[in-house]
Design an enzyme around this catalytic site. Structure first.
Site, short mmCIF file in Angstrom:
data_model
loop_
_atom_site.label_atom_id
_atom_site.label_comp_id
_atom_site.label_asym_id
_atom_site.label_seq_id
_atom_site.Cartn_x
_atom_site.Cartn_y
_atom_site.Cartn_z
CG ASP A 144 -1.99 1.09 1.14
OD1 ASP A 144 -1.60 2.26 1.22
OD2 ASP A 144 -3.19 0.78 1.03
CB ILE A 165 -4.00 1.60 -2.04
CG1 ILE A 165 -3.69 3.10 -2.09
CG2 ILE A 165 -3.93 1.00 -3.44
CD1 ILE A 165 -4.67 3.93 -2.86
CG ASP A 166 -3.39 -3.04 1.12
OD1 ASP A 166 -3.03 -3.55 0.05
OD2 ASP A 166 -2.61 -2.85 2.07
CB CYS A 167 -9.53 -0.94 2.33
SG CYS A 167 -8.87 -1.46 3.93
N GLY A 170 -9.50 -4.39 -2.54
CA GLY A 170 -10.33 -5.52 -2.15
C GLY A 170 -11.79 -5.31 -2.48
#
Length: 395
Positions: A132, A160-162, A165
């Site tokens: 991220d 960015i990760d969330c 996903g």
């Protein structure tokens, strides 16, 4: 009955982005089989398990060593029967095990196969690891964050990760809908980099049209003034007077009608040109109030404002968080303790989901034997898998 209760998802992901995706699917009813290596998901031990816990509800954990013949045969059987596969291996790794999309579709032609990575499956960056904060750097996001006279800074939450996903889950549901209407299975290629670029969209469009680069502006907003972070008697508040009407309301609340007559502050453009002078006028007024007091006054008057809160404020004091049931009970399997976690950010008028997680995050390998039994392995066969260190169980 839940919307996805007829789907079986094999989850070959770790960290945050993949688990966010598969948790969303699990909470909508999918059977999610989380396949973990002998050491477990690499994020299990970070922050004493508090980084793993929020994104792994509703799943079953199978701990298996794919480098053994027995372990590989189990995972192969799972993916060959899956409705959906989500994986986050580096490009090329799963090809060694015949678990890449091309190999799997020779045995499971209608599968929906989502590959989630740092930079995608094509292009010159495809083999690079992507996390991220690194993606924040290369996507241009970090260059816009922070103060102009200081180095760029990262956003501390894994946005960015969330976001990746959530986008992956959306893409999977679109593919499921397509398949259900008579279409084929598909391979979804999604990356943190691509998601970050898509989120930089208005800066990209503005650069193309104007040639201007976004500047790091600290607590200042764009397009109007006052628009930014201001001190109060006990902390800070963000105030955004985005229109002439909002600025008039702000001045009225503060009993500063003189600011409406000041030549330097007549229009939005005038106020932006004299942003610092206006700030100097407002700070003494704002510091007469606590953040909560000023927030309420401004919001009641129709001026967008938000007191700067800490995590403690959210957990212990925010009545709206409580009213929306945005913090719920959970369980940290790494320390065997009850904990709090943020709930899913949507509410249904029907009984699709009530905001409570369907089940706690699993311990590493907690469901190994159960999953093998469901695959019709006998007790003796399961025992031999354990003896050969092909599988592992938490029990």
């Amino acid at each position: 009955m839940k919307p996805l209760d007829d789907l079986t998802v094999v989850d070959l992901t770790q960290s945050i982005a993949g688990p966010v995706c598969t948790q969303l699917l699990a909470e909508m009813g999918a059977t999610v089989l989380k396949v973990e290596p002998p050491s477990g998901d690499s994020f299990r031990n970070l922050m004493n398990g508090n980084m793993f816990t929020p994104f792994n509800h509703g799943k079953q954990s199978l701990c298996v060593d794919m480098k053994t013949d027995g372990g590989l045969s189990i995972v192969t059987e799972l993916v060959d029967e899956a409705d959906v596969i989500v994986e986050s291996f580096r490009p090329g790794v799963l090809e060694k095990y015949d678990l890449d999309y091309e190999s799997v579709t020779t045995r499971n032609e209608d599968v929906i196969y989502c590959s989630l990575s740092g930079f995608g499956r094509t292009g010159p960056y495809q083999s690079y690891p992507g996390y991220d904060p690194c993606i924040q750097a290369v996507s241009g996001l970090m260059a816009t964050t922070g103060y102009s006279d200081r180095p760029p800074v990262r956003i501390r939450a894994s946005l960015i990760d969330c976001g990746t996903g959530a986008n992956a889950a959306f893409a999977i549901l679109a593919a499921v809908r397509h398949r259900d209407r008579g279409g084929d299975g598909t391979h979804i290629d999604i990356s943190l980099f691509d998601v970050a670029i898509s989120w930089m969209s208005y800066w990209i469009t503005n650069y193309d049209q104007s040639g201007s680069l976004p500047e790091r502006a600290g607590g200042k907003g764009i397009g109007s003034a006052p628009n930014g972070v201001f001190p109060t008697a006990d902390g800070h508040i963000y105030v955004a007077a985005l229109s002439e009407a909002m600025y008039e309301r702000l001045c009225t609340v503060l009993d500063r009608g003189d600011l409406l007559e000041e030549d330097r502050f007549q229009t939005i453009d005038d106020r932006m040109d004299h942003r610092e002078a206006l700030r100097d006028e407002l700070i003494p007024e704002f510091t007469e109030f606590t953040s909560a007091e000023l927030e309420r006054k401004l919001l009641d008057a129709g001026v967008p404002a938000g007191a700067v809160q800490t995590v403690r404020d959210l957990v212990e004091n925010d009545e709206h968080v409580e009213a929306r049931s945005m913090i719920v009970d959970s369980y940290n399997p790494e320390v065997d303790e009850q904990v709090l976690a943020a709930s899913l950010p949507f509410r249904f008028s029907s009984n699709i989901h009530d905001g409570q997680f369907s089940s706690r995050p699993p311990k590493k390998g907690e469901h190994t034997d159960h999953i093998l039994e469901a695959l019709s392995y006998s007790d003796d066969e399961i025992e031999r898998f354990h003896e050969r260190d092909a599988v592992f169980s938490s029990s």
